[in-house]
Design a protein around this motif. Structure first.
Motif, PDB file in Angstrom:
ATOM      1  N   LEU A  63      15.926  -4.709  19.041  1.00  0.00           N
ATOM      2  CA  LEU A  63      14.737  -3.914  19.326  1.00  0.00           C
ATOM      3  C   LEU A  63      13.916  -4.550  20.433  1.00  0.00           C
ATOM      4  O   LEU A  63      13.446  -3.866  21.347  1.00  0.00           O
ATOM      5  N   LEU A  64      13.739  -5.865  20.378  1.00  0.00           N
ATOM      6  CA  LEU A  64      12.956  -6.562  21.401  1.00  0.00           C
ATOM      7  C   LEU A  64      13.528  -6.315  22.792  1.00  0.00           C
ATOM      8  O   LEU A  64      12.796  -6.005  23.739  1.00  0.00           O
ATOM      9  N   LEU A  65      14.849  -6.443  22.935  1.00  0.00           N
ATOM     10  CA  LEU A  65      15.454  -6.249  24.251  1.00  0.00           C
ATOM     11  C   LEU A  65      15.379  -4.790  24.699  1.00  0.00           C
ATOM     12  O   LEU A  65      15.235  -4.516  25.903  1.00  0.00           O
ATOM     13  N   ALA A  66      15.471  -3.856  23.758  1.00  0.00           N
ATOM     14  CA  ALA A  66      15.313  -2.450  24.110  1.00  0.00           C
ATOM     15  C   ALA A  66      13.894  -2.169  24.580  1.00  0.00           C
ATOM     16  O   ALA A  66      13.678  -1.428  25.548  1.00  0.00           O
ATOM     17  N   LEU A  67      12.917  -2.756  23.922  1.00  0.00           N
ATOM     18  CA  LEU A  67      11.527  -2.606  24.349  1.00  0.00           C
ATOM     19  C   LEU A  67      11.329  -3.178  25.746  1.00  0.00           C
ATOM     20  O   LEU A  67      10.671  -2.575  26.598  1.00  0.00           O
ATOM     21  N   ASN A  68      11.903  -4.359  25.978  1.00  0.00           N
ATOM     22  CA  ASN A  68      11.752  -5.000  27.281  1.00  0.00           C
ATOM     23  C   ASN A  68      12.463  -4.228  28.389  1.00  0.00           C
ATOM     24  O   ASN A  68      12.062  -4.285  29.550  1.00  0.00           O
ATOM     25  N   ALA A  69      13.504  -3.493  28.041  1.00  0.00           N
ATOM     26  CA  ALA A  69      14.213  -2.693  29.035  1.00  0.00           C
ATOM     27  C   ALA A  69      13.423  -1.476  29.469  1.00  0.00           C
ATOM     28  O   ALA A  69      13.664  -0.921  30.544  1.00  0.00           O
ATOM     29  N   THR A  70      12.473  -1.068  28.636  1.00  0.00           N
ATOM     30  CA  THR A  70      11.775   0.192  28.885  1.00  0.00           C
ATOM     31  C   THR A  70      10.272   0.052  29.081  1.00  0.00           C
ATOM     32  O   THR A  70       9.618   1.033  29.454  1.00  0.00           O
ATOM     33  N   GLN A  92      12.897 -15.923  24.967  1.00  0.00           N
ATOM     34  CA  GLN A  92      11.767 -16.828  25.133  1.00  0.00           C
ATOM     35  C   GLN A  92      10.559 -16.426  24.286  1.00  0.00           C
ATOM     36  O   GLN A  92       9.585 -17.160  24.209  1.00  0.00           O
ATOM     37  N   VAL A  93      10.637 -15.255  23.652  1.00  0.00           N
ATOM     38  CA  VAL A  93       9.596 -14.815  22.723  1.00  0.00           C
ATOM     39  C   VAL A  93      10.273 -14.395  21.423  1.00  0.00           C
ATOM     40  O   VAL A  93      11.443 -14.010  21.407  1.00  0.00           O
ATOM     41  N   HIS A  94       9.549 -14.481  20.316  1.00  0.00           N
ATOM     42  CA  HIS A  94      10.162 -14.296  18.993  1.00  0.00           C
ATOM     43  C   HIS A  94       9.958 -12.868  18.486  1.00  0.00           C
ATOM     44  O   HIS A  94       8.818 -12.399  18.381  1.00  0.00           O
ATOM     45  N   PRO A  95      11.050 -12.158  18.134  1.00  0.00           N
ATOM     46  CA  PRO A  95      10.897 -10.774  17.667  1.00  0.00           C
ATOM     47  C   PRO A  95      10.157 -10.643  16.345  1.00  0.00           C
ATOM     48  O   PRO A  95       9.658  -9.557  16.029  1.00  0.00           O
ATOM     49  N   ALA A  96      10.070 -11.722  15.563  1.00  0.00           N
ATOM     50  CA  ALA A  96       9.346 -11.648  14.287  1.00  0.00           C
ATOM     51  C   ALA A  96       7.839 -11.532  14.495  1.00  0.00           C
ATOM     52  O   ALA A  96       7.106 -11.285  13.542  1.00  0.00           O
ATOM     53  N   LEU A 108       6.471  -9.319  16.623  1.00  0.00           N
ATOM     54  CA  LEU A 108       6.304  -8.083  17.368  1.00  0.00           C
ATOM     55  C   LEU A 108       5.137  -7.221  16.868  1.00  0.00           C
ATOM     56  O   LEU A 108       4.963  -6.981  15.670  1.00  0.00           O
ATOM     57  N   PHE A 109       4.372  -6.743  17.821  1.00  0.00           N
ATOM     58  CA  PHE A 109       3.306  -5.752  17.622  1.00  0.00           C
ATOM     59  C   PHE A 109       3.582  -4.667  18.654  1.00  0.00           C
ATOM     60  O   PHE A 109       3.704  -4.962  19.849  1.00  0.00           O
ATOM     61  N   GLU A 147       1.477   5.886   9.372  1.00  0.00           N
ATOM     62  CA  GLU A 147       0.467   6.752   9.980  1.00  0.00           C
ATOM     63  C   GLU A 147      -0.582   5.879  10.649  1.00  0.00           C
ATOM     64  O   GLU A 147      -1.610   5.525  10.074  1.00  0.00           O
ATOM     65  N   GLY A 148      -0.291   5.507  11.886  1.00  0.00           N
ATOM     66  CA  GLY A 148      -1.192   4.660  12.648  1.00  0.00           C
ATOM     67  C   GLY A 148      -0.693   4.516  14.063  1.00  0.00           C
ATOM     68  O   GLY A 148       0.465   4.817  14.369  1.00  0.00           O
ATOM     69  N   GLU A 149      -1.557   4.043  14.957  1.00  0.00           N
ATOM     70  CA  GLU A 149      -1.201   3.933  16.366  1.00  0.00           C
ATOM     71  C   GLU A 149      -0.262   2.773  16.656  1.00  0.00           C
ATOM     72  O   GLU A 149       0.528   2.815  17.611  1.00  0.00           O
ATOM     73  N   TYR A 150      -0.340   1.723  15.842  1.00  0.00           N
ATOM     74  CA  TYR A 150       0.411   0.505  16.115  1.00  0.00           C
ATOM     75  C   TYR A 150       1.164   0.053  14.881  1.00  0.00           C
ATOM     76  O   TYR A 150       0.747   0.305  13.742  1.00  0.00           O
ATOM     77  N   VAL A 151       2.270  -0.672  15.133  1.00  0.00           N
ATOM     78  CA  VAL A 151       3.077  -1.237  14.052  1.00  0.00           C
ATOM     79  C   VAL A 151       3.199  -2.736  14.293  1.00  0.00           C
ATOM     80  O   VAL A 151       3.545  -3.178  15.391  1.00  0.00           O
ATOM     81  N   LYS A 152       2.929  -3.508  13.258  1.00  0.00           N
ATOM     82  CA  LYS A 152       3.072  -4.962  13.292  1.00  0.00           C
ATOM     83  C   LYS A 152       4.147  -5.373  12.304  1.00  0.00           C
ATOM     84  O   LYS A 152       4.128  -4.971  11.142  1.00  0.00           O
ATOM     85  N   VAL A 153       5.097  -6.188  12.755  1.00  0.00           N
ATOM     86  CA  VAL A 153       6.137  -6.715  11.870  1.00  0.00           C
ATOM     87  C   VAL A 153       5.588  -7.937  11.136  1.00  0.00           C
ATOM     88  O   VAL A 153       4.945  -8.804  11.736  1.00  0.00           O
ATOM     89  N   LEU A 154       5.842  -8.009   9.837  1.00  0.00           N
ATOM     90  CA  LEU A 154       5.544  -9.216   9.064  1.00  0.00           C
ATOM     91  C   LEU A 154       6.636  -9.389   8.031  1.00  0.00           C
ATOM     92  O   LEU A 154       6.706  -8.623   7.062  1.00  0.00           O
ATOM     93  N   ASP A 155       7.512 -10.362   8.230  1.00  0.00           N
ATOM     94  CA  ASP A 155       8.546 -10.609   7.233  1.00  0.00           C
ATOM     95  C   ASP A 155       7.914 -11.107   5.935  1.00  0.00           C
ATOM     96  O   ASP A 155       6.859 -11.757   5.952  1.00  0.00           O
ATOM     97  N   ALA A 156       8.558 -10.813   4.826  1.00  0.00           N
ATOM     98  CA  ALA A 156       7.982 -11.105   3.517  1.00  0.00           C
ATOM     99  C   ALA A 156       7.670 -12.573   3.309  1.00  0.00           C
ATOM    100  O   ALA A 156       6.745 -12.924   2.572  1.00  0.00           O
ATOM    101  N   ASP A 157       8.437 -13.455   3.952  1.00  0.00           N
ATOM    102  CA  ASP A 157       8.255 -14.888   3.731  1.00  0.00           C
ATOM    103  C   ASP A 157       7.400 -15.556   4.801  1.00  0.00           C
ATOM    104  O   ASP A 157       7.237 -16.778   4.797  1.00  0.00           O
TER     105      ASP A 157
END
Length: 254
Positions: A188-195, A158-162, A164-165, A82-92
């Motif tokens: 997901l990164l490539l799908a985002l870049n396609a759109t 050239q950019v890292h999907p880990a 992602l914001f 429940e928020g406007e943005y999502v940030k990925v953070l892997d556990a490690d």
């Protein structure tokens, strides 16, 4: 009314001991007035081995589910985002100070930007870090640029999907992470870049931990046959999305 950035983390027992370090890095983030973060930790499975490492903080929600890999865990976590943005953070992994605010500023300042990424440093077992040459220039990333680079450079973006914001609505529209045994974040990164247009910050936005137990170090991750199939479906999805002409922002919206 406060606005939220949702931090999404998939975790399994081997990576659970790193959660306190990830939490410490989150607590060092400063957001603009009126903003807050909420951390969704989703276990990929149901065990008794992860919960002891989940910090006690009202800004954290911990859930479990059937095992299906990190992409499934992250996508299931979106049910509670429940928020406007999502940030990925892997556990490690860990966020350097200022990373969250930079990502937020990039998307708040430009409504035509759908997602943001940033520079990565590998975090080694002795606490030292290693960087790499070849980052793109800071600023906007146009539609199709990541796919073109990825295809021309051995399926390495050239950019890292880990890092992602992303706008939550855009992430939901694309169905979350791909249903793949690995490379689900690249898909997901490539799908985002396609759109949609993206953003790259040349400042360090992630400390990417290197350790023997991480999923990308497993032999299955580099199996040639499986990797070829993963790359084929990742590319096909991105190209089909690009050919449909659908884009963010939608026509008539800022």
């Amino acid at each position: 009314m406060r606005r939220r950035v949702i931090i999404v983390t998939a975790v399994h027992p081997p990576s659970a001991p790193f959660l306190p370090d990830a939490y410490k890095s989150l607590c060092q983030q400063e957001l603009p007035d009126g903003w807050e973060w909420h951390w969704l930790i989703q276990e990929d499975g149901r065990t008794d081995e992860v919960a002891p490492y989940v910090p006690a903080d009202e800004r954290i929600t911990f859930r479990q589910g059937r095992p299906g890999g990190p992409g499934v865990a992250r996508t299931m976590a979106l049910a509670h985002a429940e928020g406007e943005y999502v940030k990925v953070l892997d556990a490690d992994d860990q966020l350097p100070e200022g990373a969250l605010a930079r990502d937020l500023r990039a998307l708040e300042d430009d409504p035509s930007i759908g997602w943001a990424t940033s520079r990565v440093l590998d975090l080694l077992h002795d606490g030292t870090t290693v960087g790499f040459d070849g980052d793109p220039a800071g600023g906007a990333i146009e539609r199709g640029d990541v796919l073109d680079f990825w295809k021309a450079n051995g399926f390495r973006a050239q950019v890292h999907p880990a890092t992602l914001f992303v706008r939550r609505g855009l992430l939901l529209a694309l169905g979350g992470w791909m249903a793949l045994p690995a490379s689900e974040d690249t898909g997901l990164l490539l799908a985002l870049n396609a759109t949609s247009r993206g953003w790259f910050s040349p400042e360090v936005g992630l400390l990417y931990r290197k350790w023997a137990g991480q999923m990308t170090s497993h032999a299955a991750h580099t199996d040639a046959g499986e990797r070829e199939a993963r790359m084929a479906i990742v590319e096909a999805r991105a190209r089909e999305l690009g050919s449909l002409g659908w884009a963010y922002p939608a026509m008539g919206t800022p």
